[in-house]
Every structure is written in structure tokens, then in C-alpha cells.
Design a protein around this motif. Structure first.
Motif, PDB file in Angstrom:
ATOM      1  N   ASP A 194       0.487  -0.918  -0.131  1.00 25.41           N
ATOM      2  CA  ASP A 194       0.058  -0.080   0.351  1.00 25.41           C
ATOM      3  C   ASP A 194       0.560   1.392  -0.330  1.00 25.41           C
ATOM      4  O   ASP A 194       1.718   0.846   0.887  1.00 25.41           O
ATOM      5  N   VAL A 195       0.357   2.653  -0.720  1.00 26.66           N
ATOM      6  CA  VAL A 195       0.724   3.466  -0.236  1.00 26.66           C
ATOM      7  C   VAL A 195       0.670   4.309   0.937  1.00 26.66           C
ATOM      8  O   VAL A 195      -0.840   4.756   1.130  1.00 26.66           O
ATOM      9  N   GLU A 196       1.454   4.386   1.597  1.00 22.65           N
ATOM     10  CA  GLU A 196       1.706   5.511   2.859  1.00 22.65           C
ATOM     11  C   GLU A 196       0.854   6.724   2.169  1.00 22.65           C
ATOM     12  O   GLU A 196       0.045   7.663   3.092  1.00 22.65           O
ATOM     13  N   SER A 197       1.856   7.471   1.440  1.00 20.71           N
ATOM     14  CA  SER A 197       2.251   8.551   1.371  1.00 20.71           C
ATOM     15  C   SER A 197       2.658   8.903  -0.101  1.00 20.71           C
ATOM     16  O   SER A 197       3.567   7.799  -0.775  1.00 20.71           O
ATOM     17  N   ARG A 198       2.361   9.699  -0.544  1.00 17.04           N
ATOM     18  CA  ARG A 198       2.395  10.675  -1.850  1.00 17.04           C
ATOM     19  C   ARG A 198       3.258  12.250  -1.966  1.00 17.04           C
ATOM     20  O   ARG A 198       2.222  12.389  -1.029  1.00 17.04           O
ATOM     21  N   PHE A 199       4.385  12.360  -2.762  1.00 17.55           N
ATOM     22  CA  PHE A 199       5.109  13.058  -2.843  1.00 17.55           C
ATOM     23  C   PHE A 199       5.470  13.940  -4.151  1.00 17.55           C
ATOM     24  O   PHE A 199       5.916  13.074  -4.710  1.00 17.55           O
ATOM     25  N   LEU A 222      10.925   3.834  -1.280  1.00 20.26           N
ATOM     26  CA  LEU A 222       9.960   5.435  -3.038  1.00 20.26           C
ATOM     27  C   LEU A 222       9.174   4.942  -3.829  1.00 20.26           C
ATOM     28  O   LEU A 222      11.017   4.652  -4.215  1.00 20.26           O
ATOM     29  N   LYS A 223       8.977   4.463  -4.672  1.00 21.77           N
ATOM     30  CA  LYS A 223       8.592   4.313  -5.985  1.00 21.77           C
ATOM     31  C   LYS A 223       8.261   5.467  -6.571  1.00 21.77           C
ATOM     32  O   LYS A 223       7.482   6.563  -6.586  1.00 21.77           O
ATOM     33  N   HIS A 224       8.992   5.353  -8.117  1.00 24.83           N
ATOM     34  CA  HIS A 224       8.608   6.805  -8.844  1.00 24.83           C
ATOM     35  C   HIS A 224       8.032   6.024  -9.981  1.00 24.83           C
ATOM     36  O   HIS A 224       7.515   5.534 -10.778  1.00 24.83           O
ATOM     37  N   GLU A 225       6.494   7.088  -9.712  1.00 23.53           N
ATOM     38  CA  GLU A 225       5.253   7.045 -10.908  1.00 23.53           C
ATOM     39  C   GLU A 225       5.267   8.258 -11.329  1.00 23.53           C
ATOM     40  O   GLU A 225       5.312   9.415 -10.670  1.00 23.53           O
ATOM     41  N   TRP A 226       4.582   7.874 -12.858  1.00 24.32           N
ATOM     42  CA  TRP A 226       3.779   9.126 -13.160  1.00 24.32           C
ATOM     43  C   TRP A 226       2.097   9.415 -12.599  1.00 24.32           C
ATOM     44  O   TRP A 226       1.563   7.824 -12.268  1.00 24.32           O
TER      45      TRP A 226
END
Length: 371
Positions: free
Chosen positions: A34-39, A114-118
Motif C-alpha cells: 500500500d501507498v502510505e504517502s505520495r510526494f 519510495l516508488k517513482h510513478e507518473w
């Protein structure tokens, strides 16, 4: 703990600061699946570290105060290590000079990923709305929890720390009759606002002390009625576990029942022994017309009962060991601390020993001490 216990965004980017085009470079802090936070990475980049003035604060001992810097250059995401102790890695390769983080690539900062996503602005706005709804649900659950008790025949301390995903934990306690006190903890399977609101519905039934045709002082009856009222086929497939106990001040008898739940523990004042309190009953909501059993124990003077959810002990520690409940009980039997409450002491010790990526469930712990 001296440092914050939640990942923080110290600065934020607004729409005018973001890169041109519909899609934006984002780093997503992943816990489990799961994604906890998005920056969002804007023109000024992001400083990542353990404490401010970092833009992304990750309060973990494996992360340096000023760990790394992420920037956008020529529409690519680059990371530079800024003198970290444990190193910065991209897809397992250590960063020794500015390195591209490909879309889908994983940036490792200490023990965190931390995963890099568009992401489109619409996707980000939708995700932010979901996060706000989860925050509202967590706030609502907290507002219903009873205050701690420092006086009377039963003293109560508790700690409720919802995870990023928000589970279905809820608990309560209080006077049931002149000489009777009740305490319980509910853990709904699953995560999200649905599980949290299901837990609230169950807790409200218990708070009102008005289950139909039920003697609230008999745990076996309480579990039986709850099982019929909250069958999963009528409640979006949700089921739950529960520990429910009733204490008689005059006889010092604690009568209890657990439905699919791990034991609570009766702990002597000198911490020399922890006795599990559990009855072999099925989880609630899965099957109708079930019969439940209860048990009774005499509570020694100044002994305590620890009631908690499985998020308290289902972790992997920094040595790679999968914890069982006995590992948490070992912590319970350690001396109390004058500088912090007993639930806070235990939370801090678990937090210090756990791999951050495995802290993906609510931490709910109630300590009831019987004078």
C-alpha cells in the motif's frame, strides 16, 4: 519518542509549481503493498531526511538527518546522496553520483522504499480525497473512545495509533452495573473506512449496553448476539474478532470470552507472570447460530489485563524475524517506565524494533489495572 512518529510533508507544491503537462513525477512511500504517502517532485526538488528542514521527513533511525536530494532534470527524476550513513539505492544499486530513478523504479532510503510513478493531477486529487476520508474516519473512531481513567477501582491507559491504511479496531470500557465493569476490543478484518465504520457500529451497540435479549454481564451471550446482528452476508462480507470481559469489584472475578481473537493477558504487579485469557470461540459474523463459551479468573490485587489488536505484534523486526505474540508478551514483562505510560512504552519498543514496512496495521492497546 523524541522524533515524530509519522512521515511528514514539511513543504508542499501547488499546481503552479509542478512540471508542465498533465502527468507529474511522484515518489510514493510504500508500506507492504500500500501507498502510505505520495510526494510530488516540483521544480525545487525534494530533500529527504529524518528531521526538518527536509521536505520529506521519515523518522526512522536508518535514515540520516540529511539523506538525499531528488530533482527533476530534462524531464527525468535524479537522486543524489547527501552524505547518508546507510546509503541511498535505486533498484538495489547504491547511488555514488547523481542517478536516474526510472518510472517504476524504487528509491531506497534507509529501510524505506519510495516508488517513482507518473500520476495525473486527477489521480493525485482522487488519492488525496481518499486520504482525507481515511483521516476523517480515524478521527471519528478516536472521538468515540472513552477517556483514560486514573482513579477508581479500575485504572485504564490506552493507545490507538491508526495505520496509513486504517483498520477496523475499536475498544471501550466502563461501569456496567453497581459492582460490574466491562472492557472489550473489536478488530474488524480488512482496512479502510468501511472496516472502521463497521467497528464503530459494533462499538455503538456495546456502548449503549442494550443488545436485544442479552445479559451484558455474560460475555457468551454478548458474543452470540453480536454474531447474529453482524452476519457478514448482510454487512459487505465483513467479519470481526472480539475480546470481551466483565469484572466484579466485590469478588474480583473477571468473566471473559474471546471470539476468534488472540488472548488478553493477566499480568502480575511485579511482572513475574503473564497468564493468557482466551476462550476457543470462532470469529463473529462468519456463521450464524453459533454457541459461545466464557471463562472466569480471579484477579490479584493491582494486577493488570492487557487487551490488544494483532497489529501490536504482527511485525518483522530489523533482524528479519517474524514476530509471534510471545515476542510482544516478552516486552510486556519488562519493567514499566516512569517517563511514559505503559501503552506508549510498548508502542515505542515495538516501533524501535520493527521494520517500518511491516507497521501496516492499527496499533490498539488497552491496559486495565485492578486496584
Amino acid at each position: 519518542m523524541a522524533e515524530s512518529e509519522e512521515t511528514q510533508i514539511v513543504t508542499s507544491a501547488n499546481a503552479l509549481d509542478l512540471i508542465a503537462g498533465d502527468r507529474l513525477h511522484c515518489l510514493e512511500l510504500v508500506v507492504g503493498n500500500d501507498v502510505e504517502s505520495r510526494f510530488v517532485v516540483g521544480p525545487l526538488g525534494l530533500k529527504i531526511g529524518r528531521t526538518p528542514p527536509a521536505d520529506v521527513v521519515i523518522p526512522d533511525s536508518s535514515v540520516s538527518r540529511a539523506h538525499c536530494m531528488v530533482i527533476v532534470r530534462d524531464d527525468q527524476l535524479l537522486v543524489s546522496d547527501t552524505g547518508s550513513t546507510n546509503g541511498t539505492f535505486v533498484d538495489g544499486v547504491q547511488v555514488t553520483e547523481p542517478m536516474v530513478i526510472p518510472v517504476g523504479g524504487v528509491l531506497q532510503v534507509g529501510k524505506r522504499m519510495l516508488k517513482h510513478e507518473w500520476r495525473t493531477r486527477g489521480e493525485i486529487n482522487h488519492s488525496n480525497e481518499i486520504d482525507r476520508e481515511l483521516e476523517k474516519a480515524a478521527s471519528y473512531v478516536k472521538a468515540l473512545l472513552p477517556p483514560e481513567q486514573s482513579e477508581g477501582p479500575i485504572r485504564v491507559q490506552w493507545l490507538y495509533e491508526p495505520s496509513a491504511k486504517l483498520g477496523g479496531d475499536a475498544f471501550g470500557y466502563g461501569r456496567l452495573a453497581d459492582n460490574l465493569y466491562v472492557g472489550y476490543l473489536v478488530d474488524v478484518a480488512g482496512h479502510g473506512a468501511g472496516a472502521a465504520m463497521h467497528a464503530v457500529a459494533i462499538m455503538n451497540q456495546l456502548r449503549q449496553r442494550s443488545l436485544p435479549n442479552t445479559d451484558m454481564s455474560r460475555p457468551e451471550q454478548v458474543l452470540g448476539t453480536l454474531n447474529e446482528l453482524f452476519q457478514m452476508e448482510d454487512h459487505a462480507g465483513l467479519y470481526f474478532t472480539i475480546w470481551y470481559g466483565v469484572y466484579d469489584v466485590q469478588t474480583r472475578a473477571l468473566t471473559y470470552a474471546s471470539g476468534g481473537h488472540h488472548p488478553a493477558y493477566l499480568v502480575l504487579p511485579d511482572k513475574s507472570m503473564a497468564t493468557p485469557l482466551q476462550t476457543r470461540n470462532v470469529m463473529l459474523g462468519a456463521m450464524p447460530a453459533m454457541t459461545f463459551t466464557q471463562a472466569t479468573v480471579t484477579v490479584p490485587e493491582s494486577a493488570s489485563v492487557y487487551i490488544f489488536s494483532d497489529g501490536v505484534y504482527e511485525i518483522i523486526d530489523k533482524a528479519g524475524k517474524q514476530w509471534a505474540i510471545d515476542d510482544f508478551v516478552d516486552l510486556v514483562l519488562q519493567p514499566t517506565a516512569e517517563s511514559e505510560s505503559e501503552p506508549r512504552r510498548l508502542y515505542n519498543r515495538v516501533y524501535e524494533q520493527a521494520e517500518p514496512s511491516t507497521l501496516d496495521d492499527d496499533f490498539s492497546l488497552v491496559v486495565m489495572t485492578f486496584e
